[in-house]
Design a protein around this motif. Structure first.
Motif, PDB file in Angstrom:
ATOM      1  N   GLU A  87       0.891  -1.083   0.108  1.00  0.00           N
ATOM      2  CA  GLU A  87       0.103   0.078   0.019  1.00  0.00           C
ATOM      3  C   GLU A  87       1.027   1.220   0.083  1.00  0.00           C
ATOM      4  OE1 GLU A  87      -3.707   1.966   2.497  1.00  0.00           O
ATOM      5  OE2 GLU A  87      -2.890   0.136   3.014  1.00  0.00           O
ATOM      6  N   ILE A  88       0.684   2.149  -0.829  1.00  0.00           N
ATOM      7  CA  ILE A  88       1.268   3.372  -0.932  1.00  0.00           C
ATOM      8  C   ILE A  88       0.426   4.477  -0.735  1.00  0.00           C
ATOM      9  CG2 ILE A  88       3.030   4.638  -2.592  1.00  0.00           C
ATOM     10  CD1 ILE A  88       3.552   2.219  -3.982  1.00  0.00           C
ATOM     11  N   PRO A  89       0.533   5.211   0.403  1.00  0.00           N
ATOM     12  CA  PRO A  89      -0.673   6.647   0.559  1.00  0.00           C
ATOM     13  C   PRO A  89      -0.391   7.476  -0.322  1.00  0.00           C
ATOM     14  CG  PRO A  89       0.337   5.472   2.678  1.00  0.00           C
ATOM     15  CD  PRO A  89       1.217   4.870   1.705  1.00  0.00           C
ATOM     16  N   ASP A  90       0.786   7.755  -0.793  1.00  0.00           N
ATOM     17  CA  ASP A  90       1.017   9.103  -1.545  1.00  0.00           C
ATOM     18  C   ASP A  90       2.266   8.567  -2.591  1.00  0.00           C
ATOM     19  OD1 ASP A  90       1.510  11.394  -2.866  1.00  0.00           O
ATOM     20  OD2 ASP A  90       1.379  12.553  -1.085  1.00  0.00           O
ATOM     21  N   THR A  91       1.931   8.382  -3.678  1.00  0.00           N
ATOM     22  CA  THR A  91       3.041   7.751  -4.855  1.00  0.00           C
ATOM     23  C   THR A  91       3.971   8.811  -5.182  1.00  0.00           C
ATOM     24  OG1 THR A  91       1.533   8.642  -6.557  1.00  0.00           O
ATOM     25  CG2 THR A  91       1.145   6.387  -6.092  1.00  0.00           C
ATOM     26  N   LEU A  92       3.737  10.130  -4.918  1.00  0.00           N
ATOM     27  CA  LEU A  92       4.647  11.278  -5.109  1.00  0.00           C
ATOM     28  C   LEU A  92       5.614  11.087  -3.968  1.00  0.00           C
ATOM     29  CD1 LEU A  92       2.684  14.268  -6.800  1.00  0.00           C
ATOM     30  CD2 LEU A  92       4.070  12.012  -7.737  1.00  0.00           C
ATOM     31  N   GLN A  93       5.461  10.760  -2.852  1.00  0.00           N
ATOM     32  CA  GLN A  93       6.472  10.796  -1.757  1.00  0.00           C
ATOM     33  C   GLN A  93       7.367   9.380  -1.738  1.00  0.00           C
ATOM     34  OE1 GLN A  93       6.744  13.284   0.295  1.00  0.00           O
ATOM     35  NE2 GLN A  93       5.059  14.219  -0.948  1.00  0.00           N
ATOM     36  N   ASP A  94       6.838   8.637  -2.748  1.00  0.00           N
ATOM     37  CA  ASP A  94       7.567   7.303  -3.159  1.00  0.00           C
ATOM     38  C   ASP A  94       8.645   7.437  -3.926  1.00  0.00           C
ATOM     39  OD1 ASP A  94       8.472   4.724  -4.022  1.00  0.00           O
ATOM     40  OD2 ASP A  94       6.867   4.016  -2.342  1.00  0.00           O
ATOM     41  N   GLU A  95       9.960   7.033  -3.667  1.00  0.00           N
ATOM     42  CA  GLU A  95      10.842   7.622  -4.903  1.00  0.00           C
ATOM     43  C   GLU A  95      10.989   6.612  -6.163  1.00  0.00           C
ATOM     44  OE1 GLU A  95      14.422   4.508  -2.938  1.00  0.00           O
ATOM     45  OE2 GLU A  95      14.714   6.770  -3.015  1.00  0.00           O
ATOM     46  N   ARG A  96      10.253   5.559  -6.052  1.00  0.00           N
ATOM     47  CA  ARG A  96      10.028   4.672  -7.336  1.00  0.00           C
ATOM     48  C   ARG A  96       9.142   5.302  -8.081  1.00  0.00           C
ATOM     49  NH1 ARG A  96       8.273  -0.438  -3.967  1.00  0.00           N
ATOM     50  NH2 ARG A  96       7.132   1.290  -3.111  1.00  0.00           N
ATOM     51  N   THR A 127      -0.837  -8.633 -10.119  1.00  0.00           N
ATOM     52  CA  THR A 127      -1.471  -7.967  -8.992  1.00  0.00           C
ATOM     53  C   THR A 127      -3.196  -7.702  -9.268  1.00  0.00           C
ATOM     54  OG1 THR A 127      -1.465  -5.504  -9.401  1.00  0.00           O
ATOM     55  CG2 THR A 127       0.480  -6.717  -8.346  1.00  0.00           C
ATOM     56  N   LEU A 128      -3.824  -7.695  -7.941  1.00  0.00           N
ATOM     57  CA  LEU A 128      -5.140  -7.183  -7.988  1.00  0.00           C
ATOM     58  C   LEU A 128      -5.043  -5.858  -7.287  1.00  0.00           C
ATOM     59  CD1 LEU A 128      -8.045  -7.182  -8.462  1.00  0.00           C
ATOM     60  CD2 LEU A 128      -8.428  -8.447  -6.303  1.00  0.00           C
ATOM     61  N   CYS A 129      -5.172  -4.683  -7.899  1.00  0.00           N
ATOM     62  CA  CYS A 129      -4.982  -3.314  -7.150  1.00  0.00           C
ATOM     63  C   CYS A 129      -5.969  -2.431  -7.457  1.00  0.00           C
ATOM     64  CB  CYS A 129      -3.615  -2.762  -7.636  1.00  0.00           C
ATOM     65  SG  CYS A 129      -3.686  -2.416  -9.465  1.00  0.00           S
ATOM     66  N   VAL A 130      -6.055  -1.265  -6.600  1.00  0.00           N
ATOM     67  CA  VAL A 130      -6.592  -0.119  -6.747  1.00  0.00           C
ATOM     68  C   VAL A 130      -6.122   0.880  -6.675  1.00  0.00           C
ATOM     69  CG1 VAL A 130      -8.976  -1.358  -5.638  1.00  0.00           C
ATOM     70  CG2 VAL A 130      -7.182  -0.203  -4.149  1.00  0.00           C
ATOM     71  N   LEU A 131      -6.522   1.906  -7.376  1.00  0.00           N
ATOM     72  CA  LEU A 131      -5.875   3.327  -7.227  1.00  0.00           C
ATOM     73  C   LEU A 131      -6.621   4.415  -7.278  1.00  0.00           C
ATOM     74  CD1 LEU A 131      -4.800   1.253 -10.114  1.00  0.00           C
ATOM     75  CD2 LEU A 131      -2.814   2.874  -9.554  1.00  0.00           C
ATOM     76  N   ASP A 132      -6.204   5.407  -6.797  1.00  0.00           N
ATOM     77  CA  ASP A 132      -7.014   6.712  -6.606  1.00  0.00           C
ATOM     78  C   ASP A 132      -6.233   7.944  -6.857  1.00  0.00           C
ATOM     79  OD1 ASP A 132      -9.109   8.454  -5.844  1.00  0.00           O
ATOM     80  OD2 ASP A 132      -9.543   7.210  -3.898  1.00  0.00           O
ATOM     81  N   TYR A 133      -7.049   9.184  -7.228  1.00  0.00           N
ATOM     82  CA  TYR A 133      -6.326  10.269  -7.656  1.00  0.00           C
ATOM     83  C   TYR A 133      -5.959  11.277  -6.570  1.00  0.00           C
ATOM     84  CZ  TYR A 133      -8.264   8.714 -11.942  1.00  0.00           C
ATOM     85  OH  TYR A 133      -8.658   7.800 -13.176  1.00  0.00           O
ATOM     86  N   LYS A 134      -6.055  10.736  -5.274  1.00  0.00           N
ATOM     87  CA  LYS A 134      -5.622  11.481  -4.208  1.00  0.00           C
ATOM     88  C   LYS A 134      -4.990  10.712  -3.116  1.00  0.00           C
ATOM     89  CE  LYS A 134     -10.452  10.852  -1.855  1.00  0.00           C
ATOM     90  NZ  LYS A 134     -11.035  10.159  -2.832  1.00  0.00           N
ATOM     91  N   PRO A 135      -4.095  11.191  -2.041  1.00  0.00           N
ATOM     92  CA  PRO A 135      -3.591  10.416  -1.415  1.00  0.00           C
ATOM     93  C   PRO A 135      -4.415  10.026  -0.454  1.00  0.00           C
ATOM     94  CG  PRO A 135      -2.222  12.374  -1.786  1.00  0.00           C
ATOM     95  CD  PRO A 135      -3.686  12.398  -2.461  1.00  0.00           C
ATOM     96  N   ARG A 136      -4.394   8.786   0.354  1.00  0.00           N
ATOM     97  CA  ARG A 136      -5.305   8.121   1.311  1.00  0.00           C
ATOM     98  C   ARG A 136      -4.918   6.679   1.772  1.00  0.00           C
ATOM     99  NH1 ARG A 136     -10.013   5.034  -1.992  1.00  0.00           N
ATOM    100  NH2 ARG A 136      -9.874   3.836  -0.170  1.00  0.00           N
TER     101      ARG A 136
END
Length: 366
Positions: A87-96, A127-136
Motif C-alpha cells: 500500500e502506497i498512501p502517496d505515490t509522489l512521496q515514494d522515490e520509485r 496484482t489485483l490493485c486499486v488506485l485513486d487520484y488523491k492520497p489516502r
C-alpha cells in the motif's frame, strides 16, 4: 523510475505464460472481481494486472479504459518485487514513483494498493490493485477484502490450468489408444490372410473389423470437445475406407449418411450394427461374381428419429431371415442387444435375393 526485473525473471515469465491468460477476451468472472474491489475500497480504478515482458496487461479493469501499458510506467512492476500486499498512501512521496508520468499532474494516480498474484511455485505474475487520484489509506477491512479477491483470481487461474493439463493428458492417452487399436486391427487382418483354417480366418477377420472400426470411432471421439456431437459423415467415411480394405476385391460397399451429427452413444451403436451386418454378409453371403453391401443411415438433428438400413445381394432366403430374427448367432445377438439398448425396433427380411436389416427408433423423443 523503471521497475527492476525480478531476480527469477525468466522463470517468472514462463510461469505467467503457462496460464495462457494473456491477450484473452474480457470475462465476466474477472470483471466482477474488479468491480467489487473498486466498490469496497471506494477507489475509482481497479485492475487485474499481469506483468509481461515489456508491458503490463489488464485482464479486467474499472476506470482505466485500456488493456495494456508499457512496463516503464508500471506501478505494479515495482510491487511484485516486494511482499504479498503493498500500500502506497502517496505515490509522489515514494522515490520509485515520484517521477512516473502516471502519477504526476492533476489526473495522476496518488494512491496505490495491490495484492500480489502468486503462482503455485510462489513466483509473482501480477496484482489485483486499486488506485485513486488523491492520497489516502485503506481500512483493515478493505485490505482483507482485496487480499481475498486476489486469492479468487489465482484460484480461477489454477483451476483453468488444471483443466487444461487434464485435457492435454486425456488427448495424449486417447492418441495412444487410437494408435494401439489401429495396430491391433492391422495385425489381426494380416494374421487372417495367413491363416490356413477357414474358421480361424473368419474369426480373425471379424475381430479385425471390430477393432479397426472401434479405432475409427475413437479417432472421432478424440477430436471432440466436451458435449460435442460426433460427425457421422466423417466417422462413416473412415469406417467405409477401413472396411473396404478387409473385403474381397469384387465385393462393393457403400455407406450413405443423411443427417450430420449424433451423440457418441448413438454413433457407437450405429457403428457396431454396421460392423456386425458387414461381417455376417461376408461370412454367409453367396456370391458367384461380385456383389454389394449398401448401408443407409438417416438421423435428424436432435435424434428425434433415426434409422439404419443395411442390405446385401448375397442370396439370403426367408429361412435365413427368420434365423437372424431369432438372434442365434453372435452377430445377430449383438445387433439385437444394440437395438434394445437404443430403444429401437429391428426387422430382418429376405428381399431381392439378399438380406435386409432395418433398425429404427421406436418413437420420436419428447
Amino acid at each position: 523510475m523503471k521497475p527492476s526485473l525480478h531476480p527469477q525473471e525468466e522463470a517468472r515469465l514462463r510461469e505467467l505464460h503457462r496460464y495462457g491468460i494473456l491477450d484473452t477476451e474480457r470475462e465476466r468472472d474477472f470483471d466482477e472481481l474488479v468491480e467489487i474491489a473498486s466498490a469496497i475500497c471506494e477507489a475509482p480504478v481497479s485492475v487485474v494486472n499481469f506483468i509481461d515482458e515489456g508491458r503490463q496487461w489488464f485482464k479486467a479493469e474499472v476506470g482505466l479504459g485500456v488493456r495494456s501499458t508499457p512496463i516503464d510506467t508500471s506501478l505494479c512492476g515495482h510491487v511484485i518485487l516486494e511482499g504479498d500486499f503493498v500500500e502506497i498512501p502517496d505515490t509522489l512521496q515514494d522515490e520509485r514513483m515520484a517521477d512516473n508520468p502516471l502519477c504526476m499532474g492533476d489526473q495522476g494516480f496518488r494512491f496505490y494498493a495491490g495484492a500480489v498474484l502468486r503462482a503455485a511455485n510462489g513466483l509473482p505474475i501480477g496484482t489485483l490493485c486499486v488506485l485513486d487520484y488523491k492520497p489516502r489509506t485503506l481500512t483493515e477491512h478493505q485490505r482483507r477484502v482485496l487480499t481475498v479477491l486476489s486469492k479468487h483470481v489465482m484460484r480461477e487461474l489454477n483451476l483453468r490450468l488444471a483443466l487444461a493439463q487434464e485435457q492435454t493428458l486425456r488427448r495424449e492417452v486417447d492418441h495412444r489408444v487410437k494408435n494401439s487399436l489401429a495396430s491391433i486391427g492391422a495385425l489381426l487382418s494380416m494374421k487372417a490372410r495367413r491363416a490356413a483354417d477357414e474358421a480361424v480366418q473368419h474369426a480373425l477377420e471379424d475381430a479385425s473389423i471390430r477393432v479397426r472400426s472401434l479405432s475409427s470411432l475413437h479417432a472421432e471421439l478424440h477430436e471432440l470437445e466436451k458435449d460435442e456431437l460426433v460427425d457421422l459423415h466423417s466417422l462413416f467415411g473412415r469406417i467405409e475406407s477401413d472396411l473396404r480394405q478387409l473385403l474381397p476385391d469384387d465385393l462393393a460397399l457403400k455407406i450413405a449418411v443423411v443427417g450430420d451429427r449424433a451423440s457418441p452413444e448413438l454413433a457407437n451403436g450405429l457403428l457396431l450394427i454396421v460392423n456386425e451386418f458387414v461381417s455376417n454378409s461376408v461370412k454367409h453371403g453367396q456370391w458367384e461374381q461380385g456383389g454389394a453391401i449398401d448401408i443407409a443411415i438417416t438421423i435428424t438433428m436432435q435424434e428425434r428419429a433415426w434409422s439404419i438400413r443395411c442390405r446385401d445381394d448375397g442370396g439370403a432366403s426367408a429361412e435365413d431371415a427368420a434365423r437372424a430374427a431369432e438372434a442365434r448367432g453372435l452377430g445377430t445377438r449383438v445387433i439385437s442387444s444394440l437395438a434394445s439398448s437404443l430403444d429401437a425396433q429391428i426387422d430382418w427380411r429376405a428381399q431381392d435375393d439378399g438380406m435386409v436389416l432395418e433398425v429404427a427408433a421406436l418413437s420420436p423423443a419428447a
